[in-house]
Design an enzyme around this catalytic site. Structure first.
Site, mmCIF file in Angstrom:
data_model
loop_
_atom_site.group_PDB
_atom_site.id
_atom_site.type_symbol
_atom_site.label_atom_id
_atom_site.label_comp_id
_atom_site.label_asym_id
_atom_site.label_seq_id
_atom_site.Cartn_x
_atom_site.Cartn_y
_atom_site.Cartn_z
ATOM 1 N N ALA A 5 56.018 58.568 87.590
ATOM 2 C CA ALA A 5 56.055 59.938 87.081
ATOM 3 C C ALA A 5 56.191 60.981 88.181
ATOM 4 O O ALA A 5 56.528 62.133 87.921
ATOM 5 C CB ALA A 5 54.782 60.196 86.286
ATOM 6 N N LYS A 57 38.703 57.226 94.255
ATOM 7 C CA LYS A 57 37.803 58.050 95.075
ATOM 8 C C LYS A 57 37.315 59.273 94.303
ATOM 9 O O LYS A 57 36.217 59.771 94.555
ATOM 10 C CB LYS A 57 38.491 58.486 96.365
ATOM 11 C CG LYS A 57 38.106 57.700 97.580
ATOM 12 C CD LYS A 57 38.718 56.369 97.789
ATOM 13 C CE LYS A 57 38.229 55.186 97.039
ATOM 14 N NZ LYS A 57 39.126 54.026 97.143
ATOM 15 N N GLY A 112 36.399 39.158 90.970
ATOM 16 C CA GLY A 112 36.933 39.378 92.310
ATOM 17 C C GLY A 112 36.148 40.440 93.049
ATOM 18 O O GLY A 112 36.068 41.583 92.606
ATOM 19 N N GLY A 128 36.787 41.706 96.110
ATOM 20 C CA GLY A 128 37.552 42.299 97.200
ATOM 21 C C GLY A 128 37.284 43.799 97.168
ATOM 22 O O GLY A 128 36.386 44.260 96.440
ATOM 23 N N HIS A 163 25.246 66.012 118.913
ATOM 24 C CA HIS A 163 23.976 65.693 118.240
ATOM 25 C C HIS A 163 23.679 66.763 117.200
ATOM 26 O O HIS A 163 23.916 67.936 117.478
ATOM 27 C CB HIS A 163 22.858 65.676 119.286
ATOM 28 C CG HIS A 163 21.521 65.322 118.732
ATOM 29 N ND1 HIS A 163 21.220 64.083 118.215
ATOM 30 C CD2 HIS A 163 20.384 66.066 118.591
ATOM 31 C CE1 HIS A 163 19.962 64.070 117.796
ATOM 32 N NE2 HIS A 163 19.434 65.263 118.016
HETATM 33 P P1 NAI Z 1 41.721 41.094 97.440
HETATM 34 O O1 NAI Z 1 42.752 40.045 97.536
HETATM 35 O O2 NAI Z 1 41.330 41.838 98.642
HETATM 36 O O3 NAI Z 1 40.377 40.473 96.817
HETATM 37 C C1 NAI Z 1 40.381 39.687 95.645
HETATM 38 C C2 NAI Z 1 39.081 38.930 95.536
HETATM 39 O O4 NAI Z 1 39.122 38.182 94.330
HETATM 40 C C3 NAI Z 1 38.851 37.936 96.668
HETATM 41 O O5 NAI Z 1 37.543 38.114 97.157
HETATM 42 C C4 NAI Z 1 39.023 36.577 95.984
HETATM 43 O O6 NAI Z 1 38.227 35.568 96.544
HETATM 44 C C5 NAI Z 1 38.591 36.897 94.558
HETATM 45 N N1 NAI Z 1 39.134 35.997 93.545
HETATM 46 C C6 NAI Z 1 40.392 35.498 93.460
HETATM 47 N N2 NAI Z 1 40.512 34.697 92.381
HETATM 48 C C7 NAI Z 1 39.301 34.688 91.765
HETATM 49 C C8 NAI Z 1 38.780 34.051 90.605
HETATM 50 N N3 NAI Z 1 39.542 33.249 89.853
HETATM 51 N N4 NAI Z 1 37.496 34.274 90.258
HETATM 52 C C9 NAI Z 1 36.724 35.091 91.024
HETATM 53 N N5 NAI Z 1 37.155 35.713 92.140
HETATM 54 C C10 NAI Z 1 38.426 35.514 92.504
HETATM 55 O O7 NAI Z 1 42.253 42.054 96.284
HETATM 56 P P2 NAI Z 1 41.816 43.424 95.607
HETATM 57 O O8 NAI Z 1 40.390 43.761 95.801
HETATM 58 O O9 NAI Z 1 42.320 43.277 94.223
HETATM 59 O O10 NAI Z 1 42.676 44.489 96.399
HETATM 60 C C11 NAI Z 1 44.108 44.424 96.419
HETATM 61 C C12 NAI Z 1 44.651 45.049 97.679
HETATM 62 O O11 NAI Z 1 44.394 46.431 97.712
HETATM 63 C C13 NAI Z 1 44.035 44.452 98.935
HETATM 64 O O12 NAI Z 1 45.049 44.171 99.859
HETATM 65 C C14 NAI Z 1 43.124 45.527 99.456
HETATM 66 O O13 NAI Z 1 43.038 45.522 100.864
HETATM 67 C C15 NAI Z 1 43.766 46.808 98.921
HETATM 68 N N6 NAI Z 1 42.726 47.810 98.669
HETATM 69 C C16 NAI Z 1 42.203 48.519 99.700
HETATM 70 C C17 NAI Z 1 41.184 49.431 99.476
HETATM 71 C C18 NAI Z 1 40.610 50.181 100.623
HETATM 72 O O14 NAI Z 1 41.078 50.023 101.740
HETATM 73 N N7 NAI Z 1 39.609 51.015 100.404
HETATM 74 C C19 NAI Z 1 40.645 49.669 98.151
HETATM 75 C C20 NAI Z 1 41.239 48.848 97.163
HETATM 76 C C21 NAI Z 1 42.236 47.962 97.421
#
Ligand code: NAI
Length: 470
Positions: free
Chosen positions: A35, A50, A182, A184, A446
């Protein structure tokens, strides 16, 4: 139509690349399917999450008002979810309009809302959102189409109660119960945000700990915070199925001990990673190579098809908006014939907006050891920190990772309420290979959290002096 550059995707990679190339006088066509300009980060990722977090954190602070000597009327503090969503929509709209206005001020840049598909190495078909398709010839193209959520091959994943990380940002009410698959960055951030609003959250992670790439000590300390927040965190969980139960669903899984368990929830958030978005791009009409990890490029971000480049999430990990922008600006400089420094993975900086925040700059202790460095680690504990005590967040710690021989800072890793504010200095120290001696000599004001970096650096000097005495 004929252009010098076709940029496919107007997120934090494509938009700055297109603007930089057009500002250098090149004729650029930027095609965006969504969009507005801003990509996943603006519309479905970093920024909306955020905005929700900001309200959640303020609510947590208001609940602690008495600690700060403030009186608020007795009774439950209300959450107006509709008003939060309106605030979110207004900020996103404003940012998208701002980006489009800035783009439209550059005479050689055309922005087309619609989709682009490659027909060959120098030709693409542009299908506008409203209008007839048109073919364009280009000198070079930049693919910056981002990523899309990964869906688990599990029974029930197609139920309407199962949400992607994009859909969870659009829910029309606060759920009473949420299950998150997950742990992550997405899973952890959303679990903590919704729990702060009062949702009962179960967070299921297949691995042995949360946030696999993060420094282990930091991840373990954050697990404690998550549990203390009332979130049911299950590590080593194996999801079996998601089944409908009236308006709700039941998450069936095996816990780490192999026992069959269930978690009832109004919604399930699938946060099991994202995959590069190459669908419908017509890459098969070119020599561009890709697999499920992403499009393949060389050190200068060029694909196997000369003249076609790619940046950002479409390359696979790391998937960060600032990473895409850094790559895009380096590539644009290179393509405009200027000297360019392409970002190096070891200098990656990230902030995970957990509660408290995790800040990452450079290598973790483990990564630095595997890379063969003579690793030194200096620490700082925020429990004794003036600023942290004043702000009511005397918790968390910092780890400064450095090379004992070269003295260069290799990594700065932080768990703190305000970790985000320290990352700029961390990124500079790591990126410029600044020595711990230089950091120690800098005067950190500080009372601010930045003193933790100076103090940790002085600890590194003290460690050297005491080992020299021995
Ligand atoms: P991710 O790949 O970082 O984490 C996915 C998590 O899901 C892992 O811990 C994995 O072990 C778990 N997982 C996978 N299959 C599973 C299952 N069947 N059952 C339970 N757990 C399972 O992916 P996420 O968190 O979805 O993020 C996607 C991307 O976006 C990443 O590359 C991340 O770095 C980025 N991102 C960055 C942020 C930041 O920098 N603040 C915030 C949000 C996302």
């Amino acid at each position: 139509m004929k252009v010098d550059f076709l940029v496919i995707g107007g997120g934090p990679g494509g938009t700055p690349a297109a603007m930089a190339l057009a500002s250098a006088g090149r004729r650029v066509l930027l095609v965006e399917k969504g969009a507005g300009l801003g990509g996943t980060c603006l519309f479905e990722g970093c920024i909306p999450s955020k905005i929700l977090r900001e309200s959640a954190r303020r609510l947590q602070d208001i609940r602690r008002a008495q600690e700060f000597g403030l009186q608020i009327p007795a009774g439950e503090i209300g959450v107006d979810w509709g008003a939060i969503m309106k605030r979110k929509a207004a900020i996103l709209r404003g940012r998208a309009e701002g980006a489009l206005q800035r783009a439209r001020q550059i005479p050689t840049l055309s922005v087309q809302f619609g989709s682009a598909a490659l027909l060959g190495p120098r030709r693409a078909r542009i299908t506008p959102r409203d209008g007839t398709p048109e073919d364009v010839e280009f000198g070079s193209a930049i693919i910056t189409t981002g990523s899309v959520p990964n869906l688990l091959p599990v029974t029930g994943v197609d139920l309407p109660q199962v949400l992607t990380s994009e859909q969870v940002l659009e829910i029309d009410h606060l759920p009473k119960r949420l299950a998150v698959i997950g742990a992550g960055p997405i899973g952890v951030e959303m679990a903590q945000i919704l729990a702060a609003f009062g949702t009962r959250v179960t967070l299921l992670e297949a691995g042995p700990r949360i946030l696999a790439p993060v420094d282990e000590e930091i991840a373990l300390a954050l697990e404690d915070h998550i549990r203390r927040q009332g979130i049911a965190l299950e590590l080593g969980a194996r999801i079996a199925a998601i089944v409908r139960d009236g308006d709700e669903v039941r998450m069936q899984y095996r816990d780490a001990a192999g026992t069959q368990r269930e978690a009832q929830a109004e919604f399930v958030l699938e946060a099991t990673g994202r995959r590069p978005n190459v669908d419908g791009l017509g890459l098969e009409h070119t020599a561009v190579r890709h697999d499920r990890h992403g499009v393949k490029v060389d050190a200068k971000l060029e694909t196997d098809e000369p003249g076609i480049y790619a940046v950002g999430d479409v390359l696979g990990h790391p998937m960060f908006a600032h990473w895409a922008t850094a790559q895009a600006l380096a590539l644009a400089a290179h393509l405009a014939g200027r000297a360019a420094r392409f970002p190096a993975p070891a200098v990656n900086t990230a902030v995970i907006f957990s509660i408290p925040v995790v800040g990452i700059a450079g290598l973790t202790e483990t990564e630095a050891r595997s890379a063969g460095h003579a690793v030194g680690v200096a620490r700082y504990d925020y429990r004794a920190d003036a600023r942290a005590q004043v702000s009511g967040h005397a918790e968390g710690f910092l780890k400064l990772v450095y090379d004992q021989s070269s003295r260069a800072v290799l990594g700065v890793h932080v768990l703190a309420d305000d970790a985000a504010s320290l990352l700029g200095e961390g990124a500079l120290a790591v990126g410029a290979g600044i020595a711990v001696e230089t950091l120690a000599a800098a005067i950190h004001p500080h009372p601010t959290l930045s003193e933790s970096i100076g103090t940790a650096a002085r600890e590194a000097l003290a460690a050297r002096a005491s080992s020299a005495r021995r």
